[in-house]
Design a protein around this motif. Structure first.
Motif, mmCIF file in Angstrom:
data_model
loop_
_atom_site.group_PDB
_atom_site.id
_atom_site.type_symbol
_atom_site.label_atom_id
_atom_site.label_comp_id
_atom_site.label_asym_id
_atom_site.label_seq_id
_atom_site.Cartn_x
_atom_site.Cartn_y
_atom_site.Cartn_z
ATOM 1 N N ILE A 16 12.390 56.486 -11.156
ATOM 2 C CA ILE A 16 13.357 57.446 -10.615
ATOM 3 C C ILE A 16 12.761 58.015 -9.331
ATOM 4 N N LYS A 17 13.460 57.812 -8.215
ATOM 5 C CA LYS A 17 12.957 58.265 -6.921
ATOM 6 C C LYS A 17 13.592 59.578 -6.486
ATOM 7 N N ARG A 45 21.589 59.926 -8.139
ATOM 8 C CA ARG A 45 20.295 59.358 -8.520
ATOM 9 C C ARG A 45 19.927 58.222 -7.572
ATOM 10 N N ASP A 47 16.986 55.242 -7.689
ATOM 11 C CA ASP A 47 15.897 54.694 -8.484
ATOM 12 C C ASP A 47 15.482 53.337 -7.931
#
Length: 177
Positions: A16-17, A45, A47
């Motif tokens: 998860i970035k 999100r 990722d």
């Protein structure tokens, strides 16, 4: 959840970035080079999975895979047809504008009322990649903005009043739904 099963199946790490990541960029008008439009959005999100960065949007309603298939760029102009795809491509545009050089990215949706389908990926004309389509999307975005700034082109209400049901600007145009 389906994405956990997908990650385990391929024995790949899911990283998860970013969650609720706000991104901004500016777009200069291609016509005059004078109008600079500030663009921003909040990506649900970001990722990294299976060697690709993914831009993911969550939807509480039901989304079908067919809603994320774009046959031609003109389909983004059809009210209610290309709205989810436009949002995904806009988020990808923001991400790429902020990240600079990026590897191939995927953009898609997890639909809470259709979780069994897993990650619903955007499908673009002629099988084009999201990253490879950003020039086309930027041209489309510039044309859209040019139309908004065209003083000779009046704003018009949409033909289908059902589109107005959840519109944040309904009070401005005063259409009764």
């Amino acid at each position: 959840a389906k994405w956990v099963e997908e990650a385990a199946q391929f024995k790949e790490e899911l990283i998860i970035k970013g969650i609720e990541q706000e991104m901004r960029t500016e777009l200069v008008s291609s016509e005059t080079q004078e109008k600079v439009v500030a663009l921003r959005g909040t990506l649900d999100r970001i990722d990294h999975f299976r060697s690709k960065n993914r831009i993911i949007d969550y939807k509480t309603g039901k989304v079908e895979p067919a809603e994320l298939k774009l046959k031609s760029w003109e389909d983004l102009n059809v009210p209610g047809k290309g709205d989810k795809l436009f949002q995904l491509l806009f988020y990808a545009y923001l991400y790429i504008s902020n990240a600079g050089e990026v590897t191939e990215i995927q953009a898609g949706i997890y639909s809470f009322r259709n979780l069994a389908k897993g990650f619903l990926e955007a499908s673009l004309p002629d099988g084009a990649s999201v990253t490879g389509s950003m020039d086309d999307f930027e041209r489309y975005l510039k044309e859209l903005l040019h139309g908004l700034f065209d003083a000779g082109k009046p704003f018009e209400q949409v033909d289908d009043p059902a589109v107005c049901t959840y519109c944040a600007y309904a009070s401005i145009c005063q259409r009764s739904v």
